[in-house]
Design a protein around this motif. Structure first.
Motif, mmCIF file in Angstrom:
data_model
loop_
_atom_site.group_PDB
_atom_site.id
_atom_site.type_symbol
_atom_site.label_atom_id
_atom_site.label_comp_id
_atom_site.label_asym_id
_atom_site.label_seq_id
_atom_site.Cartn_x
_atom_site.Cartn_y
_atom_site.Cartn_z
ATOM 1 N N ASN A 52 13.633 12.043 6.810
ATOM 2 C CA ASN A 52 13.526 10.961 7.792
ATOM 3 C C ASN A 52 12.246 10.148 7.560
ATOM 4 N N HIS A 53 11.126 10.838 7.379
ATOM 5 C CA HIS A 53 9.859 10.112 7.162
ATOM 6 C C HIS A 53 9.898 9.298 5.860
ATOM 7 N N LEU A 54 10.597 9.830 4.872
ATOM 8 C CA LEU A 54 10.637 9.119 3.584
ATOM 9 C C LEU A 54 11.405 7.794 3.672
ATOM 10 N N GLU A 55 12.139 7.621 4.746
ATOM 11 C CA GLU A 55 12.798 6.320 4.953
ATOM 12 C C GLU A 55 11.776 5.248 5.310
ATOM 13 N N PHE A 56 10.657 5.679 5.875
ATOM 14 C CA PHE A 56 9.665 4.720 6.393
ATOM 15 C C PHE A 56 8.342 4.741 5.644
ATOM 16 N N CYS A 57 8.076 5.826 4.928
ATOM 17 C CA CYS A 57 6.776 5.976 4.262
ATOM 18 C C CYS A 57 6.996 6.356 2.802
ATOM 19 N N ASP A 58 5.931 6.295 2.017
ATOM 20 C CA ASP A 58 6.064 6.587 0.586
ATOM 21 C C ASP A 58 5.992 8.080 0.287
ATOM 22 N N GLY A 59 5.399 8.810 1.173
ATOM 23 C CA GLY A 59 5.256 10.235 0.905
ATOM 24 C C GLY A 59 4.949 11.002 2.175
ATOM 25 N N LEU B 204 0.845 -1.199 0.000
ATOM 26 C CA LEU B 204 0.000 0.000 0.000
ATOM 27 C C LEU B 204 0.880 1.250 0.000
ATOM 28 N N GLU B 205 0.357 2.312 -0.577
ATOM 29 C CA GLU B 205 1.084 3.581 -0.535
ATOM 30 C C GLU B 205 0.658 4.315 0.731
ATOM 31 N N VAL B 206 1.628 4.583 1.596
ATOM 32 C CA VAL B 206 1.307 5.224 2.875
ATOM 33 C C VAL B 206 1.981 6.595 2.939
ATOM 34 N N ILE B 207 1.148 7.595 3.104
ATOM 35 C CA ILE B 207 1.623 8.990 3.166
ATOM 36 C C ILE B 207 1.455 9.464 4.609
ATOM 37 N N ILE B 208 2.505 10.024 5.149
ATOM 38 C CA ILE B 208 2.444 10.481 6.550
ATOM 39 C C ILE B 208 2.156 11.981 6.611
ATOM 40 N N ASN B 209 1.388 12.372 7.615
ATOM 41 C CA ASN B 209 1.010 13.786 7.756
ATOM 42 C C ASN B 209 0.949 14.152 9.235
ATOM 43 N N GLY B 210 1.254 15.422 9.510
ATOM 44 C CA GLY B 210 1.101 15.955 10.862
ATOM 45 C C GLY B 210 2.386 16.522 11.430
ATOM 46 N N GLY B 211 2.423 17.844 11.589
ATOM 47 C CA GLY B 211 3.520 18.483 12.311
ATOM 48 C C GLY B 211 4.863 18.487 11.600
ATOM 49 N N ILE B 212 4.877 18.299 10.299
ATOM 50 C CA ILE B 212 6.166 18.212 9.582
ATOM 51 C C ILE B 212 6.524 19.600 9.048
#
Ligand SMILES: Cc1cc2nc3c(=O)[nH]c(=O)nc-3n(C[C@H](O)[C@H](O)[C@H](O)COP(=O)(O)O)c2cc1C
Length: 334
Positions: A220-227, A204-212
């Protein structure tokens, strides 16, 4: 060719009510060709019965662009998905994260996290109605529920229904007791929960959001998530997009603030002739000089002049001249 693969969601600007309207999106696009943009949330009923031109029209320059919809009636949602496709939107996104009382009363947004089966039905109905990707933006939990198993099950149901991209705002929603604004700050951020969802569901494509807010955080987040999806820090400091273009997308040729202002002025000229009020465009530029010498003067000037109820284009031009002079002053001072 599978059109679903074409969208680059490495960085996106979050949907924000009263912020990411078509003028703001045009302005943001002047600084970044690569980010994905989202509309403000539009309720299904408004999209179906409202003034479609006013509510849903956009400038082709804004693309790639997703329409975000709020609703829980699968027939209406399917209809809006089809409308979005017919109007040329690149994606349709369902809002499962808004905690406001009004939104809850209409049974959409974050309260739908309580009803995974209903959400799955809605998604399925949207997927069957259009060929553009159907995506979901949700919180990681609600009220006392902040459990990996719950979220994972919710996501799996939506995935089986046909959604393959999930934007996860990494804090739970409090459906009672907090205002929408507090709901963006008080529940603590839990990035690990988002990383764990990606780990558990690698397809699944997982995009992280919040406080960035920073390039280092994005990387750093791109190491763990797709976007990564970013809201407030881009609205408050839109030129951050140029830094993103440079450092994340490797774009060499980027506009100066002065060039952005000049292009916006051309847009303003056209829009004013069509009846748009100057402040409807300029209010989004308050943060253009964020962190720069003279940014306070710029903000003060805008708030004194732009909110006036007039659409005097000459005034806008005058303001832009001030922006450009500020830019030059900044260049001399730096
Ligand atoms: C003024 C404002 C309006 C918002 N409107 C929406 C909306 O229409 N749809 C939505 O899914 N989220 C909305 N949000 C939430 C943002 O999309 C995002 O999830 C949230 O601000 C967290 O990201 P950030 O910390 O990068 O701002 C809004 C947030 C703000 C500040």
């Amino acid at each position: 060719m599978d059109i679903k693969k074409k969208i680059n969601r490495r960085i996106s600007v979050a949907p924000m009510m009263d912020c990411t309207d078509r003028h703001d999106r045009f302005f943001l696009r002047l600084m970044s060709k690569n980010v994905m943009l989202y509309t403000e949330m539009v309720a299904t009923k408004s999209a179906i019965h409202g003034d479609r031109k006013k509510i849903l029209s956009y400038n082709p320059e804004e693309k790639p662009l997703a329409l975000q919809v709020g609703g829980s009636d699968k027939i209406e949602l399917a209809e809006v998905a089809k409308i979005a496709e017919d109007m040329g939107y690149d994606e349709i996104n369902i809002n499962l994260g808004c905690p406001s009382k009004k939104v809850q009363k209409n049974k959409f947004g974050a309260c739908l996290m309580k009803e995974p089966d209903l959400v799955a039905e809605c998604i399925n109905s949207m997927v069957n109605a259009c060929k553009i990707p159907v995506t979901a933006k949700t919180r990681i939990g609600f009220d006392k529920t902040e459990e990996f198993e719950y979220l994972n099950n919710f996501i799996n149901k939506m995935s089986k229904a046909g959604a393959k991209t999930f934007i996860l705002h990494a804090r739970k929603a409090m459906l009672t007791g907090l205002s929408p604004k507090q709901n963006l700050n008080i529940p603590r951020l839990n990035y690990k929960m988002v990383y764990d969802i990606k780990k558990e569901n690698p397809k699944l494509e997982v995009i992280i959001n919040g406080g960035i807010t920073k390039i280092s955080e994005i990387n750093n987040h791109l190491e763990f998530c797709d976007g990564v999806m970013i809201g407030r820090s881009i609205y408050q400091n839109p030129y951050f997009l140029v830094e993103i273009e440079k450092k994340i997308f490797g774009t060499q040729q980027n506009p100066t603030r002065e060039e952005v202002a000049a292009k916006l002025l051309e847009y303003l000229e056209k829009e004013v002739k069509l009846g748009t009020k100057v402040n409807h465009i300029m209010r989004h530029t308050v943060g253009l000089y964020h962190g720069q010498v003279g940014s306070k003067d710029w903000k003060r000037y805008l708030s004194d002049n732009m909110m006036a109820r007039d659409s005097d284009f000459q005034k806008a031009k005058h303001i832009m001249t001030i922006v450009q002079n500020n830019e030059k002053a900044n260049q001399i001072n730096s």
